[in-house]
Design an enzyme around this catalytic site. Sequence first.
Site, mmCIF file in Angstrom:
data_model
loop_
_atom_site.group_PDB
_atom_site.id
_atom_site.type_symbol
_atom_site.label_atom_id
_atom_site.label_comp_id
_atom_site.label_asym_id
_atom_site.label_seq_id
_atom_site.Cartn_x
_atom_site.Cartn_y
_atom_site.Cartn_z
ATOM 1 C CG ASP A 1 34.876 40.663 33.154
ATOM 2 O OD1 ASP A 1 34.532 39.664 32.506
ATOM 3 O OD2 ASP A 1 34.397 41.800 32.967
ATOM 4 C CB SER B 1 29.470 43.854 29.900
ATOM 5 O OG SER B 1 28.840 43.002 30.805
ATOM 6 C CG HIS C 1 32.622 39.586 29.598
ATOM 7 N ND1 HIS C 1 32.741 40.318 30.747
ATOM 8 C CD2 HIS C 1 31.463 39.978 29.020
ATOM 9 C CE1 HIS C 1 31.699 41.120 30.874
ATOM 10 N NE2 HIS C 1 30.899 40.931 29.840
#
Length: 750
Positions: free
Chosen positions: A147, A533, A202
């Site tokens: 990520d 995600s 994220h």
Amino acid sequence: MGSLKLSLFCIVIPIVLLASIVAEELPAGDNDDELRTFIVHVQPSENHVFGTADDRAAWYRSFLPEDGRLLHAYHHVASGFAARLTRRELDAMSAAPGFLSAEPNEVYQLLTTHTPGFLGLDVPQGVSARNHSVSGFGDGVIIGVLDTGVFPYHPSFSGDGMPPPPPRWKGRCDFNGSACNNKLIGARSFESNPSPLDEAGHGTHTSSTAAGAVVPGAQVLGQGRGTASGIAPRAHVAMYKVCGEECTAADMLAGIDAAVGDGCDVLSISLAAGGPEVPYYNTSLAIGTFGAVEKGVFVSIGAGNSGPNASTLFNDAPWMLTVAASTVDRSIGAQVRLGNGLSFDGESVYQPDISAAVFYPLVYAGVSSAPDARFCGNGSLDGIDVKGKIVFCDRGNGVGRIDKGSEVKRAGGVGMILANQFPDGYSTLADAHVLPASHVGYAAGEAIKKYIDSTANPVAQIVFQGTVLGTSPAPAMTSFSSRGPSLHNPGILKPDITGPGVSVLAAWPFQVGPSSAAAANLGPTFNFVSGTSMSTPHLSGVAALIKSKHPDWSPAAIRSAIVTTADPIDRSGNPILNEQHLPADFFATGAGHVNPDKAVDPGLVYDIDPADYVVFLCSVYASRDVSVIARRAVDCAAVTAIPDHALNYPSISVSFPPASNSTAGPVVLLRRTARNVGEAPAVYYPYVDLPAGVARVAPSSLRFTKANQEQSFTVSVWRGKSSTAKVVQGALRWVSDKHTVRSPISITFE
């Protein structure tokens, strides 16, 4: 060879979550001498033995025209390297012994307090991980997350009470000082910035969703208050930063390679590469994950955010768990009330203290003559008077939802109603808007626009309702979740499963929302984020729960346990609905919504030897292409290839081509082998939930006298024994006194 264009699927701000890659031919001529990054696949001869990783890297360098060109040397999941080369140099290299193929470096970008409870996980409320002595919270399992990096100082990554990582762990932490601990055991960067620190948010969100520690008092701008926990709070986390200002295939493949070499058990990947029609041998993500699965590492990966149209999913290789996204039974209520007395429910995280008695003038941004003004893009409201008014904006057109509110605020508006267009239906998202706002569904938006057109002086107000639990329908499929059927493998039902992916609360590196509101909410920072995600790390955590209880299970067995125990119905006992509130098909839901409690004790599993994937690939690709994926020489002429539906998959998908164009017979015979991982002795009886005459199962029972015993059965599917429907879907259930093992069945009559 090709350069690549980037197509984004934005689901939340301030980040994008998934992207597809579209190949574009490299122009010839002047660009032949321009340095580019290529991923080169090579195959050593049978007599070429490498004593160490350095020996292999030295052999890779022998292909290069000069030192300093090698970017990544792959050792575990790919046979090859990434390097800076000109096209002329690559053409010359292609004649070297051992060269197989090369592909341009793809550039792509990235695709909780309530969700563990929604999944039926009884997460203890204490602060310390010591409280999680209950077997099955991921003890001893290492989840590798690929990520944007991680913010190690967030309490979701506290090592309090966590045991040391297992002895097999070989990774490292590239943070200075003591940022890593027994929870966050590793952090590395493979992109241009050597620091694994998360500057986007994220990676912090996804990793804490999968295995974050227990954190009391979690909230976002006062909403969603509760105790946050990852799905597997006793599992260890290792972060592999493969995305910074950009994400590249070369860095991603290096991250997978390192994670496998470091000893990770589960990989959580919220990236999409290739596309519905890009072959696996040209997709580094497919190549790398095959190598991981072959070495016993489970891969959970997002289906993509390109829904709701058919065949929009990414990451559909049969060795992956492909994860769709659905809602939970929680909303962050922001109700729109109109001057005519009608009201409509919507959502917004930012809920300032405003009067519920005041109505404001209401204006539709679409009255402006500016192009696409109705979408409230930057500068689009300059032509209309919105000062002191609530502005109605349409969703979409590539303008972020928060950005629409920023434009309204810039132009002097006091609030925003954000309405779906038809494809998004009832799917709304809870965002930290910059002004009072409400995101409403399509039907509500149409009713509001009708009201605006009906009166010379339309007025409205937004009434905030806070966090609302127990909403329905839930789970329901969200519009952005990519759909099947797979164009690569119509005989494999994809996606495999759905999990929570809408307005998921998890750790975040910094405050969100207006600065005035953020200043009033001190303490650990969290955020609501939506996308596949977010659903992907939920399933990564579930896989860790299963791996902790069954450490000897293969990736295919773990996937089988997840698929065959999924719930095809919602919390009310009704079929799972889609974004239009119509029954969702398996191309949206996969087998259904994940049920972690049942998945750790599935009764039977369908296992697959990785060698069977190679045999399947030989039915699709040439030997040279299969060799790229398999990292060894494969002669497809020497094996008996099998079609996709012949894999021992836990779901069943059959596609009948038009009878006039087909040489296939009227029946397809599928064979499956089930292994008993439950009680013994046990007898399972089949039940087929399909119209009569469509499918038949033999034998009439499966009898197991001991643990790990295997029994085989056949499913016969007939052409022409359905109604006029193009797709017939149902299930095969093997039922014992204790277990129900359900395989979804999808039959397409083209």
